[in-house]
Motif scaffolding. Structure first.
Motif, PDB file in Angstrom:
ATOM      1  N   VAL A  78      -4.165  -3.960  -3.903  1.00  0.00           N
ATOM      2  CA  VAL A  78      -4.831  -3.626  -2.405  1.00  0.00           C
ATOM      3  C   VAL A  78      -6.084  -4.572  -2.598  1.00  0.00           C
ATOM      4  O   VAL A  78      -7.083  -4.558  -1.398  1.00  0.00           O
ATOM      5  CB  VAL A  78      -6.058  -2.014  -3.313  1.00  0.00           C
ATOM      6  CG1 VAL A  78      -5.445  -1.151  -3.127  1.00  0.00           C
ATOM      7  CG2 VAL A  78      -6.842  -2.499  -4.520  1.00  0.00           C
ATOM      8  N   LYS A 131      -9.336  -6.426  -9.874  1.00  0.00           N
ATOM      9  CA  LYS A 131      -8.181  -5.969 -11.477  1.00  0.00           C
ATOM     10  C   LYS A 131      -6.884  -5.300 -10.990  1.00  0.00           C
ATOM     11  O   LYS A 131      -7.088  -5.094  -9.482  1.00  0.00           O
ATOM     12  CB  LYS A 131      -8.865  -4.926 -12.199  1.00  0.00           C
ATOM     13  CG  LYS A 131      -9.133  -3.391 -11.624  1.00  0.00           C
ATOM     14  CD  LYS A 131     -10.547  -2.493 -12.227  1.00  0.00           C
ATOM     15  CE  LYS A 131      -9.637  -1.152 -12.415  1.00  0.00           C
ATOM     16  NZ  LYS A 131     -11.202  -0.440 -12.667  1.00  0.00           N
ATOM     17  N   ARG A 176       0.986  -0.663  -0.026  1.00  0.00           N
ATOM     18  CA  ARG A 176      -0.267  -0.353   0.055  1.00  0.00           C
ATOM     19  C   ARG A 176       0.646   1.602  -0.378  1.00  0.00           C
ATOM     20  O   ARG A 176       2.223   0.621   0.116  1.00  0.00           O
ATOM     21  CB  ARG A 176      -1.140  -0.175   1.002  1.00  0.00           C
ATOM     22  CG  ARG A 176      -1.877  -1.229   1.105  1.00  0.00           C
ATOM     23  CD  ARG A 176      -3.537  -1.025   1.369  1.00  0.00           C
ATOM     24  NE  ARG A 176      -3.680  -0.254   1.339  1.00  0.00           N
ATOM     25  CZ  ARG A 176      -5.016   0.742   1.178  1.00  0.00           C
ATOM     26  NH1 ARG A 176      -5.321   0.615   2.008  1.00  0.00           N
ATOM     27  NH2 ARG A 176      -5.432   1.184   0.478  1.00  0.00           N
ATOM     28  N   GLY A 236      -9.390   3.513 -16.572  1.00  0.00           N
ATOM     29  CA  GLY A 236      -9.931   3.029 -15.162  1.00  0.00           C
ATOM     30  C   GLY A 236     -10.115   3.495 -14.371  1.00  0.00           C
ATOM     31  O   GLY A 236     -10.117   3.052 -12.749  1.00  0.00           O
ATOM     32  N   HIS A 237      -9.689   4.438 -14.064  1.00  0.00           N
ATOM     33  CA  HIS A 237     -10.280   5.632 -12.680  1.00  0.00           C
ATOM     34  C   HIS A 237     -11.710   6.015 -13.116  1.00  0.00           C
ATOM     35  O   HIS A 237     -12.481   5.912 -14.083  1.00  0.00           O
ATOM     36  CB  HIS A 237      -9.943   7.208 -12.686  1.00  0.00           C
ATOM     37  CG  HIS A 237      -8.221   6.038 -11.512  1.00  0.00           C
ATOM     38  ND1 HIS A 237      -8.386   6.106  -9.977  1.00  0.00           N
ATOM     39  CD2 HIS A 237      -6.994   6.125 -11.757  1.00  0.00           C
ATOM     40  CE1 HIS A 237      -7.338   5.262  -9.646  1.00  0.00           C
ATOM     41  NE2 HIS A 237      -6.514   5.640 -10.614  1.00  0.00           N
ATOM     42  N   SER A 263      -0.257   6.992  -4.526  1.00  0.00           N
ATOM     43  CA  SER A 263      -1.090   5.302  -4.953  1.00  0.00           C
ATOM     44  C   SER A 263      -0.488   4.231  -4.516  1.00  0.00           C
ATOM     45  O   SER A 263       0.846   3.907  -4.182  1.00  0.00           O
ATOM     46  CB  SER A 263      -1.097   4.867  -6.318  1.00  0.00           C
ATOM     47  OG  SER A 263      -1.943   4.076  -6.882  1.00  0.00           O
ATOM     48  N   ASP A 264      -1.590   3.354  -4.471  1.00  0.00           N
ATOM     49  CA  ASP A 264      -1.093   2.324  -3.605  1.00  0.00           C
ATOM     50  C   ASP A 264      -0.249   0.705  -5.180  1.00  0.00           C
ATOM     51  O   ASP A 264      -0.290   1.282  -6.252  1.00  0.00           O
ATOM     52  CB  ASP A 264      -2.150   0.986  -3.434  1.00  0.00           C
ATOM     53  CG  ASP A 264      -3.000   2.191  -2.482  1.00  0.00           C
ATOM     54  OD1 ASP A 264      -1.865   2.354  -1.524  1.00  0.00           O
ATOM     55  OD2 ASP A 264      -3.838   2.123  -1.615  1.00  0.00           O
ATOM     56  N   PRO A 282     -14.705  -0.715  -4.796  1.00  0.00           N
ATOM     57  CA  PRO A 282     -13.955  -0.801  -5.881  1.00  0.00           C
ATOM     58  C   PRO A 282     -13.246  -1.741  -6.358  1.00  0.00           C
ATOM     59  O   PRO A 282     -12.729  -1.799  -5.189  1.00  0.00           O
ATOM     60  CB  PRO A 282     -13.582   1.321  -5.568  1.00  0.00           C
ATOM     61  CG  PRO A 282     -13.686   1.540  -4.700  1.00  0.00           C
ATOM     62  CD  PRO A 282     -14.429   0.068  -3.514  1.00  0.00           C
ATOM     63  N   SER A 283     -12.796  -1.615  -7.856  1.00  0.00           N
ATOM     64  CA  SER A 283     -12.086  -2.321  -8.063  1.00  0.00           C
ATOM     65  C   SER A 283     -11.775  -3.645  -8.115  1.00  0.00           C
ATOM     66  O   SER A 283     -10.977  -4.943  -9.060  1.00  0.00           O
ATOM     67  CB  SER A 283      -9.947  -2.065  -8.284  1.00  0.00           C
ATOM     68  OG  SER A 283      -9.888  -3.149  -6.770  1.00  0.00           O
ATOM     69  N   PRO A 313      -6.019   1.081 -11.131  1.00  0.00           N
ATOM     70  CA  PRO A 313      -5.475   1.302 -12.744  1.00  0.00           C
ATOM     71  C   PRO A 313      -4.006   2.279 -12.681  1.00  0.00           C
ATOM     72  O   PRO A 313      -3.782   2.612 -13.491  1.00  0.00           O
ATOM     73  CB  PRO A 313      -6.590   2.063 -12.985  1.00  0.00           C
ATOM     74  CG  PRO A 313      -6.959   2.684 -11.459  1.00  0.00           C
ATOM     75  CD  PRO A 313      -7.053   1.242 -10.500  1.00  0.00           C
ATOM     76  N   THR A 314      -3.858   3.030 -11.115  1.00  0.00           N
ATOM     77  CA  THR A 314      -3.121   4.454 -11.293  1.00  0.00           C
ATOM     78  C   THR A 314      -1.701   3.391 -11.361  1.00  0.00           C
ATOM     79  O   THR A 314      -0.786   2.731 -10.132  1.00  0.00           O
ATOM     80  CB  THR A 314      -2.932   4.936  -9.921  1.00  0.00           C
ATOM     81  OG1 THR A 314      -4.020   5.297  -9.544  1.00  0.00           O
ATOM     82  CG2 THR A 314      -1.974   6.081 -10.230  1.00  0.00           C
ATOM     83  N   ALA A 364     -11.469   4.710  -2.796  1.00  0.00           N
ATOM     84  CA  ALA A 364     -11.617   4.035  -2.206  1.00  0.00           C
ATOM     85  C   ALA A 364     -11.625   4.391  -0.370  1.00  0.00           C
ATOM     86  O   ALA A 364     -11.770   3.612   0.463  1.00  0.00           O
ATOM     87  CB  ALA A 364     -10.860   2.578  -2.512  1.00  0.00           C
ATOM     88  N   LYS A 401     -14.389  -6.754  -9.938  1.00  0.00           N
ATOM     89  CA  LYS A 401     -14.755  -7.138 -11.290  1.00  0.00           C
ATOM     90  C   LYS A 401     -15.444  -8.368 -11.588  1.00  0.00           C
ATOM     91  O   LYS A 401     -15.166  -8.645 -12.306  1.00  0.00           O
ATOM     92  CB  LYS A 401     -13.860  -6.858 -12.078  1.00  0.00           C
ATOM     93  CG  LYS A 401     -13.114  -5.027 -12.683  1.00  0.00           C
ATOM     94  CD  LYS A 401     -14.270  -4.092 -12.513  1.00  0.00           C
ATOM     95  CE  LYS A 401     -14.260  -3.085 -11.838  1.00  0.00           C
ATOM     96  NZ  LYS A 401     -14.204  -1.686 -12.196  1.00  0.00           N
TER      97      LYS A 401
HETATM   98  C1  LIG Z   1      -8.339  -0.779  -0.788  1.00  0.00           C
HETATM   99  C2  LIG Z   1      -8.777  -0.048  -1.780  1.00  0.00           C
HETATM  100  C3  LIG Z   1      -7.894   1.274  -1.842  1.00  0.00           C
HETATM  101  C4  LIG Z   1      -7.520   1.395  -3.429  1.00  0.00           C
HETATM  102  N1  LIG Z   1      -7.032   2.082  -2.877  1.00  0.00           N
HETATM  103  C5  LIG Z   1      -6.064   2.729  -4.645  1.00  0.00           C
HETATM  104  C6  LIG Z   1      -4.650   3.396  -5.442  1.00  0.00           C
HETATM  105  O1  LIG Z   1      -4.049   3.947  -4.465  1.00  0.00           O
HETATM  106  N2  LIG Z   1      -4.580   3.522  -6.447  1.00  0.00           N
HETATM  107  C7  LIG Z   1      -5.873   2.896  -7.505  1.00  0.00           C
HETATM  108  O2  LIG Z   1      -5.314   3.776  -8.560  1.00  0.00           O
HETATM  109  N3  LIG Z   1      -6.734   2.802  -7.234  1.00  0.00           N
HETATM  110  C8  LIG Z   1      -6.713   2.358  -6.119  1.00  0.00           C
HETATM  111  N4  LIG Z   1      -7.957   1.403  -6.146  1.00  0.00           N
HETATM  112  C9  LIG Z   1      -9.014   1.428  -6.725  1.00  0.00           C
HETATM  113  C10 LIG Z   1      -9.657   2.326  -7.734  1.00  0.00           C
HETATM  114  O3  LIG Z   1      -9.917   2.849  -6.703  1.00  0.00           O
HETATM  115  C11 LIG Z   1     -11.111   1.856  -8.681  1.00  0.00           C
HETATM  116  O4  LIG Z   1     -10.379   1.469  -9.263  1.00  0.00           O
HETATM  117  C12 LIG Z   1     -11.301   3.281  -9.027  1.00  0.00           C
HETATM  118  O5  LIG Z   1     -12.191   3.753  -8.457  1.00  0.00           O
HETATM  119  C13 LIG Z   1     -12.157   3.002 -10.349  1.00  0.00           C
HETATM  120  O6  LIG Z   1     -12.973   1.485 -10.214  1.00  0.00           O
HETATM  121  P1  LIG Z   1     -13.049   0.656 -10.475  1.00  0.00           P
HETATM  122  O7  LIG Z   1     -11.911  -0.554 -10.672  1.00  0.00           O
HETATM  123  O8  LIG Z   1     -14.592  -0.220 -10.210  1.00  0.00           O
HETATM  124  O9  LIG Z   1     -14.289   0.577 -11.664  1.00  0.00           O
HETATM  125  C14 LIG Z   1      -8.085   0.895  -4.472  1.00  0.00           C
HETATM  126  C15 LIG Z   1      -9.690   0.312  -4.120  1.00  0.00           C
HETATM  127  C16 LIG Z   1      -9.587  -0.641  -2.748  1.00  0.00           C
HETATM  128  C17 LIG Z   1     -10.447  -1.348  -2.416  1.00  0.00           C
END
Ligand SMILES: Cc1cc2nc3c(=O)[nH]c(=O)nc-3n(C[C@H](O)[C@H](O)[C@H](O)COP(=O)(O)O)c2cc1C
Length: 364
Positions: A326, A295, A46, A95-96, A322-323, A236-237, A298-299, A119, A239
């Motif tokens: 996750v 997935k 993270r 992806g965001h 970014s992480d 989020p993420s 995305p960052t 998230a 899929k």
């Molecule tokens: C706990 C958690 C932390 C997240 N941290 C990041 C992050 O640091 N960077 C990033 O690109 N996505 C992160 N995500 C994923 C994005 O929030 C997510 O991919 C984006 O909002 C788009 O939504 P979707 O993937 O559901 O389409 C995280 C998801 C979760 C569950």
């Protein structure tokens, strides 16, 4: 019957959450909730933000002398990671939620959709879900999650063969109860960091002690499998969500995947649990086993190209903190969301204004 609603932005003053519909008399242990919030912040791979946020819940309503009152439970979580970004951003990151936030709400400054789609919001859901977990605990139901895959590294041992799985999961930096696999997952993450990459994977949520009869096959929207997958898909993420052994069993012949009946100690039992505890949209009394597939986030440092939505010219993306992975953190959110849904179905089936009343109904 249960309702959960959240509000607040990632860099706003605070996040707020309301949980409405739980009975009175549930003991709410603040330390337990804080510990679950810490787990959501943790997990190897993270980014820096997690060390900045100090999540501790503030109870604003619905709790008196450490117990639920039956009124809506209101919780706040202060954001300590700093103020919103002030410079505007016009290039969507693939992806965001940036591009859809622009298309849907007309936001040109893409920080606006990011602030709510972040998230970070899952922190408040985790706090509310922790209360549901405590509620289920008092009804004899245990919900736990573990990571079973990061990138290409998978755990092969069935969870039923791992002793002290919750303790072992807690001891692993990647929340995987298999020590050897945990080490390989960490190597996989280190390689991804070196390559400026991100990873996905999967986690499993198991619910033990759920009585048969939650949900129903009588109407499409009464099915508990549909409700559980919906709740996990809301993270989020995430899929995809699989129930029981379906990822493997959809390739098998029907005769190999049935959970045969037998009798043990005068009771009907099942010889296996390929179905993951749900048949006909209804819990069958076995462990409910759900796998959520994520997935890669995305960052990605190496992704720099986008289009400015105002000028329609190519523009270089600025990397936002970014992480790398996750999946461990998301597994804790998964535990919270599954606890919420099972609490809801317990309320639907057994009802009750107080925990005492409900316990009488559950045990009669
Ligand atoms: C706990 C958690 C932390 C997240 N941290 C990041 C992050 O640091 N960077 C990033 O690109 N996505 C992160 N995500 C994923 C994005 O929030 C997510 O991919 C984006 O909002 C788009 O939504 P979707 O993937 O559901 O389409 C995280 C998801 C979760 C569950």
């Amino acid at each position: 019957m249960l309702k959960m609603i959240t509000g607040g932005e990632s860099h706003g003053e605070k996040l707020v959450g309301i949980l409405d519909g739980l009975p009175a008399g549930i003991r709410v242990d603040a330390d337990y909730i804080t510990a679950m919030l810490r787990r959501r912040q943790g997990g190897y791979g993270r980014g820096k933000r997690m060390s900045i946020e100090e999540d501790s819940p503030r109870f604003v309503g619905g709790i008196h002398k450490g117990q639920t009152t039956g009124a809506p439970i209101v919780i706040e979580l202060k954001n300590t990671a700093g103020n919103p970004v002030t410079s505007e951003r016009f290039s969507p990151r693939p992806g965001h939620a940036d591009f859809v936030g622009y298309k849907k709400f007309g936001h040109l400054d893409l920080n606006i959709p990011t602030e709510r789609a972040s998230a970070r919001e899952t922190a408040i859901r985790t706090a509310l879900g922790a209360i549901c977990k405590l509620f289920l605990k008092s009804l004899g139901i245990e919900v736990f999650a573990f990571v079973n895959r990061i990138g290409k590294v998978s755990m092969q041992t069935p969870y039923t063969e791992i002793k002290d799985i919750v303790k072992k999961t807690a001891e692993s930096p990647v929340y995987c109860p298999d020590e050897g696999v945990s080490k390989k997952m960490i190597e996989e993450i280190d390689t991804a960091i070196q390559n400026k990459e991100t990873l996905g994977g999967s986690f499993v949520v198991v619910s033990k002690g759920v009585p048969a009869g939650l949900g129903s096959y009588t109407q499409w929207d009464s099915r508990i499998d549909a409700a559980l997958t919906f709740a996990l898909m809301s993270i989020p993420s995430v899929k995809g969500v699989a129930i029981g052994d379906i990822l493997k069993n959809s390739k098998e012949e029907g005769s190999k995947v049935q959970d045969m009946f037998s009798v043990k100690d005068g009771k009907i039992t099942r010889e296996t649990n390929h179905a993951g505890g749900i048949e006909g949209g209804t819990s069958n009394g076995e462990d409910i086993v759900l796998t959520a597939l994520l997935k890669p986030i995305p960052t990605v440092l190496s992704i720099k190209r986008s289009i400015n939505i105002k000028t329609l010219k190519e523009e270089t993306l600025n990397y936002i903190r970014s992480d790398t992975v996750v999946v461990p953190a998301a597994s804790v959110v998964g535990e919270a969301m599954v606890s919420f849904v099972i609490s809801d179905f317990m309320m639907q089936r057994y009802g009750g204004d107080s925990l005492e009343e409900m316990l009488r109904r559950v045990t009669s």
